[in-house]
Design a protein around this motif. Structure first.
Motif, PDB file in Angstrom:
ATOM      1  N   GLN A 369      52.169  49.044  44.740  1.00  7.66           N
ATOM      2  CA  GLN A 369      51.064  48.298  44.073  1.00  7.66           C
ATOM      3  C   GLN A 369      49.698  48.553  44.638  1.00  7.66           C
ATOM      4  O   GLN A 369      48.578  48.752  44.294  1.00  7.66           O
ATOM      5  CB  GLN A 369      51.421  46.854  44.413  1.00  7.66           C
ATOM      6  N   ARG A 370      49.663  48.842  46.124  1.00  7.04           N
ATOM      7  CA  ARG A 370      48.365  49.274  46.663  1.00  7.04           C
ATOM      8  C   ARG A 370      47.858  50.601  46.351  1.00  7.04           C
ATOM      9  O   ARG A 370      46.576  50.503  46.069  1.00  7.04           O
ATOM     10  CB  ARG A 370      48.541  49.283  48.333  1.00  7.04           C
ATOM     11  N   GLU A 372      48.564  51.911  43.312  1.00  8.28           N
ATOM     12  CA  GLU A 372      48.168  51.812  41.843  1.00  8.28           C
ATOM     13  C   GLU A 372      46.737  51.068  42.025  1.00  8.28           C
ATOM     14  O   GLU A 372      45.781  51.656  41.068  1.00  8.28           O
ATOM     15  CB  GLU A 372      49.123  50.824  41.249  1.00  8.28           C
ATOM     16  N   GLN A 373      46.667  50.223  42.803  1.00  5.97           N
ATOM     17  CA  GLN A 373      45.510  49.289  42.838  1.00  5.97           C
ATOM     18  C   GLN A 373      44.160  50.262  43.243  1.00  5.97           C
ATOM     19  O   GLN A 373      43.202  50.307  42.811  1.00  5.97           O
ATOM     20  CB  GLN A 373      45.445  48.188  43.665  1.00  5.97           C
ATOM     21  N   GLU A 374      44.605  51.270  44.286  1.00  7.88           N
ATOM     22  CA  GLU A 374      43.482  52.095  44.561  1.00  7.88           C
ATOM     23  C   GLU A 374      43.256  53.262  43.766  1.00  7.88           C
ATOM     24  O   GLU A 374      42.067  53.688  43.577  1.00  7.88           O
ATOM     25  CB  GLU A 374      43.953  52.907  46.023  1.00  7.88           C
ATOM     26  N   ALA A 376      43.418  52.630  40.291  1.00  7.91           N
ATOM     27  CA  ALA A 376      42.854  51.928  39.422  1.00  7.91           C
ATOM     28  C   ALA A 376      41.147  51.785  39.931  1.00  7.91           C
ATOM     29  O   ALA A 376      40.329  51.946  39.082  1.00  7.91           O
ATOM     30  CB  ALA A 376      43.143  50.625  39.148  1.00  7.91           C
ATOM     31  N   GLU A 377      41.106  51.558  41.122  1.00 11.38           N
ATOM     32  CA  GLU A 377      39.585  51.324  41.675  1.00 11.38           C
ATOM     33  C   GLU A 377      39.166  52.708  41.688  1.00 11.38           C
ATOM     34  O   GLU A 377      37.841  52.789  41.483  1.00 11.38           O
ATOM     35  CB  GLU A 377      39.856  50.952  43.203  1.00 11.38           C
TER      36      GLU A 377
END
Length: 516
Positions: A369-370, A372-374, A376-377
């Motif tokens: 998840q981290r 994926e979040q990174e 996306a960021e």
């Protein structure tokens, strides 16, 4: 039983200390120990005696009931015939009931011994000498008539009995220290031996024998008796007796005492000892009680080694079978306990493995998840950067000055080869900054859109634009850095051919090495 009756948190500090001492001695669960301690008024010695000897009726409640409901009872003092009792015990041993092993109340180890002041001791010295002479006379009279001490022990006031103790001048010690003194004096008198006397008090010896399911051999000696020294040397320390005592199959532990000491004197009174030397065998008797210790053999007076061993062997053979059953039961319980512990341990290990796997899964999921979040960021940042760059190009293209006309005689003609291979030729004013040339290359596509009527734009806030290329003159090679500044005339001259070289990290590293 309600939970409130066994709530340890509600006990006082003294009650918690008594409970901890009692459970350490008996190994009983707190849920069963607390009610027994309450019935014993939190007296540890009384509770331990009730645990090992069995809890009988409450004498206080019986006294109250007798005072309320029953008429005054007649005195029914019974005189015992010692000779008939000894004969019946000798010829009809089976008819004799099993006697519980007595427990005694010893002096607490933290209790200090009162010593009178020196002047008072000198003043009462004549009375003390007279008292010792009288006690010695009564002791001699008791040796001549052995049945009298036993008779007085039964009929005398307990307070008077207690007053007779410790009249020989020996310093009273704690039970463990008293046992150590007896062992030391015994070895000094008879030499080193292999009897292995227990170096603790009588009550602790009883508890050890009960806990380990062994026979306790209690030996009481009176140094004033004429037969003591000969009996110890010829019988107790004989090879036959020591080998029998030390035989592991007999499960014997030995405790000894000198009747001149308070503890041994109390033991002799409790065992109704009338003749010295004296020995008694005690063992746990499950037929009487699950916690009881009983006297199974008495050996009074001088005996031969063979007679001494035979009496012990008879007592052991008659009471060994119940002990074996208890041992087997305990072994089964221990095996079951060990099996449960192994199962619990295996379950805990399996549970720990499952927890570790679950933790790893949670960490992997959190890492995914981290990431994926990174990502996306990063995509959002890249999209914003592209959007800001496009807006900056629109804004910067609007501020690029127009190409000078034919009337400007000193205009500088620049031929630029773009990365796409297209060549662009444009004129610039001589005083134009070198950054205008970079902006023209950067915004070339945008200039075409502006010519087609594209809308005007504002400079994006917070956007720091960096040119991703450099302008290079091929022959001779010269690099015109935008950060160096300067006008086009000063840097390039009246005209020139330039190439657009993209900038990457490797080129930057090479340039840094060349500069260094």
């Amino acid at each position: 039983m309600s939970s409130s009756d066994v709530d340890i948190d509600r006990l006082t500090d003294s009650e918690k200390a008594a409970l901890e001492t009692y459970t350490a001695v008996t190994g009983q669960e707190p849920s069963e120990a607390i009610p027994l301690l309450r019935r014993s008024q939190w007296n540890i010695q009384i509770a331990v005696s009730k645990f090992f000897d069995g809890e009988g009726p409450d004498p206080v409640e019986e006294a109250r009931a007798s005072l309320e409901n029953a008429p005054p009872a007649r005195s029914n003092r019974q005189t015992q015939n010692l000779m008939s009792e000894d004969l019946s015990a000798q010829f009809f041993p089976a008819a004799r009931a099993v006697e519980s092993a007595p427990r005694i109340t010893t002096q607490p180890e933290d209790q200090t011994v009162y010593r009178p002041p020196f002047l008072l001791a000198i003043f009462f010295t004549p009375f003390n000498l007279l008292y010792r002479i009288l006690c010695g006379s009564f002791r001699l009279f008791g040796a001549l008539f052995p049945f009298l001490p036993r008779f007085f022990n039964v009929t005398a006031n307990p307070a008077l009995q207690g007053a007779r103790r410790n009249t020989n001048g020996r310093r009273p010690l704690a039970p463990k220290d008293t046992a150590a003194r007896f062992i030391r004096e015994f070895e000094e008198e008879y030499g080193t031996n292999s009897l292995g006397f227990l170096e603790n008090g009588y009550n602790m010896a009883l508890e050890k024998a009960h806990r380990d399911l062994k026979f306790l051999l209690v030996i009481l000696l009176s140094p004033e008796h004429d037969d003591t020294s000969g009996w110890v040397r010829d019988t107790l320390l004989s090879r036959e007796v020591t080998e029998f005592i030390n035989d592991p199959q007999n499960d014997l532990v030995v405790w000894g005492g000198n009747v001149q000491d308070s503890e041994a004197y109390q033991v002799s009174n409790s065992l109704r000892c009338t003749k010295f030397p004296f020995a008694a065998a005690m063992v746990h008797t499950p037929s009487v009680s699950s916690t009881a210790m009983s006297v199974v053999s008495r050996i009074s007076g001088t005996t031969s080694p063979s007679e001494f061993v035979e009496k012990l062997r008879t007592a052991i053979s008659q009471n060994k079978e119940p002990l074996e059953r208890i041992r087997s039961t305990r072994a089964e319980q221990q095996a079951s306990r060990s099996l449960r512990e192994q199962q619990d341990s295996a379950y805990e290990r399996s549970l720990a493995i499952d927890r570790e796997r679950a933790r790893q899964r949670r960490e992997a999921e959190a890492a995914r998840q981290r990431e994926e979040q990174e990502a996306a960021e990063r995509r959002a940042a890249e999209e914003k950067r592209v959007q800001d760059l496009q807006q900056w190009k629109l804004w910067r293209a609007q501020s690029i000055p127009d190409e000078p006309g034919a009337d400007v005689k000193d205009a500088i003609r620049i031929s630029i080869r773009l990365p796409t291979g297209e060549r662009v030729i444009r004129k610039f004013t001589p005083e134009a900054d070198i950054e205008v040339l970079y902006a023209f290359v950067e915004c070339y596509d945008t200039l075409q859109e502006l010519q087609q009527g594209a809308s005007r734009a504002q400079k994006p806030e917070g956007f720091d634009h960096q040119y991703g290329f450099r302008l290079v003159s091929p022959m001779p090679r010269a690099v015109y850095e935008v950060d160096a500044g300067g006008s086009i005339r000063d840097k390039i001259g009246r005209g020139g051919n330039l190439l657009v070289e993209p900038i990457n990290d490797e080129d930057d590293d090479e340039n840094e090495e060349e500069e260094s």
